[in-house]
Design a protein around this motif. Structure first.
Motif, PDB file in Angstrom:
ATOM      1  N   THR A   3     -20.935  11.068  -9.953  1.00 49.99           N
ATOM      2  CA  THR A   3     -21.234  12.056  -8.971  1.00 49.99           C
ATOM      3  C   THR A   3     -20.186  12.734  -8.531  1.00 49.99           C
ATOM      4  OG1 THR A   3     -20.189  10.224  -7.379  1.00 49.99           O
ATOM      5  CG2 THR A   3     -22.423   9.706  -8.073  1.00 49.99           C
ATOM      6  N   TYR A   6     -18.921  16.574  -3.615  1.00 50.70           N
ATOM      7  CA  TYR A   6     -18.325  17.766  -2.936  1.00 50.70           C
ATOM      8  C   TYR A   6     -19.460  18.831  -2.689  1.00 50.70           C
ATOM      9  CZ  TYR A   6     -13.681  17.539  -2.229  1.00 50.70           C
ATOM     10  OH  TYR A   6     -12.343  17.340  -1.704  1.00 50.70           O
ATOM     11  N   THR A  53     -11.630   7.224 -11.194  1.00 48.08           N
ATOM     12  CA  THR A  53     -11.971   6.608  -9.756  1.00 48.08           C
ATOM     13  C   THR A  53     -12.813   5.514 -10.112  1.00 48.08           C
ATOM     14  OG1 THR A  53     -14.016   8.165 -10.061  1.00 48.08           O
ATOM     15  CG2 THR A  53     -12.072   8.822  -8.602  1.00 48.08           C
ATOM     16  N   GLU A  57      -8.091   1.188  -8.166  1.00 42.97           N
ATOM     17  CA  GLU A  57      -8.579   0.925  -6.902  1.00 42.97           C
ATOM     18  C   GLU A  57      -7.753   2.031  -5.841  1.00 42.97           C
ATOM     19  OE1 GLU A  57     -10.073  -0.804  -3.273  1.00 42.97           O
ATOM     20  OE2 GLU A  57     -10.608  -0.965  -5.547  1.00 42.97           O
ATOM     21  N   GLN A  80       6.418   7.084  -3.500  1.00 47.37           N
ATOM     22  CA  GLN A  80       5.681   8.279  -3.603  1.00 47.37           C
ATOM     23  C   GLN A  80       6.632   9.396  -2.929  1.00 47.37           C
ATOM     24  OE1 GLN A  80       1.463   8.550  -1.853  1.00 47.37           O
ATOM     25  NE2 GLN A  80       2.324  10.208  -0.607  1.00 47.37           N
TER      26      GLN A  80
ATOM     27  N   HIS B   9     -16.046  10.188 -15.058  1.00 48.98           N
ATOM     28  CA  HIS B   9     -15.686   9.550 -13.570  1.00 48.98           C
ATOM     29  C   HIS B   9     -16.418  10.288 -12.584  1.00 48.98           C
ATOM     30  CE1 HIS B   9     -12.713   6.887 -15.492  1.00 48.98           C
ATOM     31  NE2 HIS B   9     -12.442   7.625 -16.273  1.00 48.98           N
ATOM     32  N   ASP B  10     -16.427   9.432 -11.335  1.00 50.17           N
ATOM     33  CA  ASP B  10     -16.790  10.066 -10.136  1.00 50.17           C
ATOM     34  C   ASP B  10     -15.847  10.947  -9.553  1.00 50.17           C
ATOM     35  OD1 ASP B  10     -19.279   8.789 -10.305  1.00 50.17           O
ATOM     36  OD2 ASP B  10     -18.548   7.020  -9.100  1.00 50.17           O
ATOM     37  N   ALA B  11     -16.030  12.061  -9.310  1.00 47.51           N
ATOM     38  CA  ALA B  11     -15.132  12.935  -8.464  1.00 47.51           C
ATOM     39  C   ALA B  11     -14.405  12.202  -7.262  1.00 47.51           C
ATOM     40  CB  ALA B  11     -15.353  14.349  -8.216  1.00 47.51           C
ATOM     41  N   PRO B  12     -13.221  12.291  -7.030  1.00 47.83           N
ATOM     42  CA  PRO B  12     -12.616  11.633  -5.836  1.00 47.83           C
ATOM     43  C   PRO B  12     -12.888  12.706  -4.583  1.00 47.83           C
ATOM     44  CG  PRO B  12     -10.693  12.543  -7.385  1.00 47.83           C
ATOM     45  CD  PRO B  12     -12.294  12.789  -8.036  1.00 47.83           C
ATOM     46  N   ILE B  13     -12.881  12.165  -3.393  1.00 42.90           N
ATOM     47  CA  ILE B  13     -12.918  12.905  -2.258  1.00 42.90           C
ATOM     48  C   ILE B  13     -11.640  13.159  -1.927  1.00 42.90           C
ATOM     49  CG2 ILE B  13     -13.651  12.811   0.139  1.00 42.90           C
ATOM     50  CD1 ILE B  13     -15.775  10.596  -0.614  1.00 42.90           C
ATOM     51  N   VAL B  14     -11.455  14.525  -1.585  1.00 40.59           N
ATOM     52  CA  VAL B  14     -10.190  14.836  -1.111  1.00 40.59           C
ATOM     53  C   VAL B  14     -10.175  15.630   0.322  1.00 40.59           C
ATOM     54  CG1 VAL B  14      -7.908  16.072  -1.840  1.00 40.59           C
ATOM     55  CG2 VAL B  14      -9.289  15.289  -3.556  1.00 40.59           C
ATOM     56  N   THR B  15      -9.300  14.856   1.046  1.00 40.22           N
ATOM     57  CA  THR B  15      -9.116  15.512   2.468  1.00 40.22           C
ATOM     58  C   THR B  15      -7.889  15.570   2.760  1.00 40.22           C
ATOM     59  OG1 THR B  15      -9.264  13.222   3.581  1.00 40.22           O
ATOM     60  CG2 THR B  15     -11.495  14.282   3.360  1.00 40.22           C
ATOM     61  N   THR B  83       0.203  10.659   1.303  1.00 42.58           N
ATOM     62  CA  THR B  83      -1.038  10.810   0.544  1.00 42.58           C
ATOM     63  C   THR B  83      -1.412   9.310   0.700  1.00 42.58           C
ATOM     64  OG1 THR B  83      -0.589  12.714  -0.489  1.00 42.58           O
ATOM     65  CG2 THR B  83      -2.565  11.463  -1.157  1.00 42.58           C
ATOM     66  N   SER B  85      -4.740   6.556  -0.394  1.00 48.27           N
ATOM     67  CA  SER B  85      -5.974   6.701  -1.085  1.00 48.27           C
ATOM     68  C   SER B  85      -6.666   5.249  -0.977  1.00 48.27           C
ATOM     69  CB  SER B  85      -5.472   6.895  -2.443  1.00 48.27           C
ATOM     70  OG  SER B  85      -4.708   6.110  -2.854  1.00 48.27           O
ATOM     71  N   SER B  86      -7.746   5.107  -1.513  1.00 48.87           N
ATOM     72  CA  SER B  86      -8.388   3.825  -2.059  1.00 48.87           C
ATOM     73  C   SER B  86      -9.830   4.104  -2.294  1.00 48.87           C
ATOM     74  CB  SER B  86      -8.322   2.780  -0.883  1.00 48.87           C
ATOM     75  OG  SER B  86      -9.342   2.398  -0.152  1.00 48.87           O
ATOM     76  N   ALA B  87     -10.354   3.412  -3.216  1.00 51.62           N
ATOM     77  CA  ALA B  87     -11.612   3.345  -3.425  1.00 51.62           C
ATOM     78  C   ALA B  87     -12.574   2.875  -2.436  1.00 51.62           C
ATOM     79  CB  ALA B  87     -11.759   2.316  -4.710  1.00 51.62           C
ATOM     80  N   THR B  88     -12.196   2.380  -1.444  1.00 51.24           N
ATOM     81  CA  THR B  88     -13.142   1.812  -0.399  1.00 51.24           C
ATOM     82  C   THR B  88     -12.799   2.451   0.999  1.00 51.24           C
ATOM     83  OG1 THR B  88     -11.575   0.172  -0.172  1.00 51.24           O
ATOM     84  CG2 THR B  88     -13.377  -0.349  -1.509  1.00 51.24           C
ATOM     85  N   TRP B  94     -14.470   7.224  -3.851  1.00 50.18           N
ATOM     86  CA  TRP B  94     -13.232   7.150  -4.092  1.00 50.18           C
ATOM     87  C   TRP B  94     -12.592   8.195  -3.163  1.00 50.18           C
ATOM     88  CZ3 TRP B  94      -8.298   8.633  -5.121  1.00 50.18           C
ATOM     89  CH2 TRP B  94      -7.309   7.723  -5.469  1.00 50.18           C
ATOM     90  N   LEU B  96      -9.281  10.003  -0.964  1.00 52.62           N
ATOM     91  CA  LEU B  96      -7.625  10.361  -1.188  1.00 52.62           C
ATOM     92  C   LEU B  96      -7.505  11.382   0.229  1.00 52.62           C
ATOM     93  CD1 LEU B  96      -5.619  11.807  -4.119  1.00 52.62           C
ATOM     94  CD2 LEU B  96      -6.122  13.054  -1.849  1.00 52.62           C
TER      95      LEU B  96
END
Lengths: 227, 227
Positions: A3, A6, A53, A57, A80, B9-15, B83, B85-88, B94, B96
């Motif tokens: 997925t 975005y 992803t 985790e 980090q 892979h699913d794309a990560p959400i980046v905010t 930064t 992050s987590s899958a949940t 996912w 970040l």
DNA sequence: GCAATAGTGTCTTTGAGACAGTATAGG
DNA sequence: CCTATACTGTCTCAAAGACACTATTGC
């Protein structure tokens, strides 16, 4: 089918990069490797990789996986540093890299060397891929900013070490000479180290007392100023 | 059609999320707003938003856009904190978030209030969306860690301020009283401020000298210890 | 004994805290 | 004059640097 949450935007590329510092013959160095793929394939760069992803985790899990797969390293304490980003740093799209720092004694790096990793002087690493030279510069500043009164230099040493060894590690990291008497006083008064009761085996003059890091200052690189 | 360079892979959400600190009647506060969408829609949370890869050149550009659109704020100096992050942490995938910190005098926040932003005590913000309480805690520690000898508290004040004002800002940020004499000595000796020649207009006793931040310490929140 | 390295004692300097004292304003 | 606030002077104490001194090892 993967997925892209975005919607109307391209998904950003998310990677981690690790600046691994070590002390090699009194000189501060960083671990790099020839890049196996684009961008800058064949050029030396930091150990890094994409976030998976469906597998990692958290970012820290990504770092752990990347260090294991690309440098053969396990149970490395990382911290980090910062996150760099730009639309143009990666040819495949908008890219972001979360940078971590690690510190290891050089004799724990054999698995990394076996996988093709090499050491470069931290101050003058030569040409590195992408923006990795800039990243190393940032990491170096951060290392030194913390180093003066922290326990960082102990990370470069084996579990047991002597005062002269420790002082020499400090001096290598900070790039300046320190007074012996003040140094010892600080280390002891701040309870950064504890005596083991044992003494050095190999040396030519008087045998040095051996110390180890004080356990109560564990799990961070800056157990420093706060007293 | 938006791309997903992630392949399998699913794309990560980046905010990005911004912890905006201000001093309101001597109390340290953070800017929050009711969230207009999931997750935790309706719950108070930090000012933040998704990276728009086809619009924002860097993460800093995202921050700038988010501050402008969601809080009506322009030309805000921000500093990257860390930064998370987590899958949940996000129900859509996912996720970040790159966290930034900003500091503003309360009287520059009117545009934010007009857009529905509100202030909460930095130490006890109450329930916040997602992991934002944890993030505020991290930001607070960082603020205080820097604050002791930095120029940070000046960011809370107008361009010109008196010594007593500045000291009071320091005390509010650090949560402790400071000695007047030592405080002045430090500020002067470290050349963190310069005299303007002008004096306070409103006051009941002796009129205080007015100072402004020393220009030579510009562009960072920690122009501090290094002397 | 000597050379080499480890470790200590102590003087000086620096900077922070404490706190009493002085200065300048309005009434 | 009194009160309120701003500002200064000075004592003390803690920590860091400089640097000379003593201690322990191998030869």
């Amino acid at each position: 089918m993967p997925t892209n949450p975005y919607g109307r935007h391209d998904a950003p590329i998310v990677t981690v990069d690790v600046v691994i510092f070590t002390l090699d013959a009194g000189e501060l160095k960083v671990v790099v490797a020839r890049r196996p793929r684009e961008p800058d394939m064949g050029v030396e760069g930091l150990i890094g990789g994409w976030v998976h992803t469906n597998e990692d985790e958290t970012l820290e899990a990504t770092v752990e996986r990347v260090l294991r797969v690309k440098a053969g390293l396990e149970n490395v304490f990382v911290e980090q540093l910062e996150t760099v980003s730009s639309a143009t740093r990666h040819p495949e799209g908008w890219s972001l890299s979360v940078v971590y720092m690690a510190i290891l004694p050089v004799d724990e790096l054999q698995p990394a060397f076996d996988l093709g990793c090499i050491l470069r002087p931290a101050e003058t690493p030569g040409r590195l891929a992408m923006d990795h030279e800039k990243i190393v510069g940032i990491a170096l500043r951060r290392l030194r900013g913390k180093g003066a009164y922290s326990t960082i230099p102990m990370e470069f040493l084996p579990d047991e070490f002597s005062m002269p060894q420790l002082q020499s590690a400090y001096e290598s990291v900070m790039g300046e000479k320190l007074d012996q008497s003040s140094f010892r006083r600080r280390m002891i008064e701040r309870e950064l180290i504890v005596e083991t009761g044992r003494r050095e085996v190999t040396s030519t003059g008087r045998k040095a007392e051996l110390y180890r890091a004080n356990e109560k200052n564990k799990g961070t690189f800056d157990r420093s100023l706060r007293r």
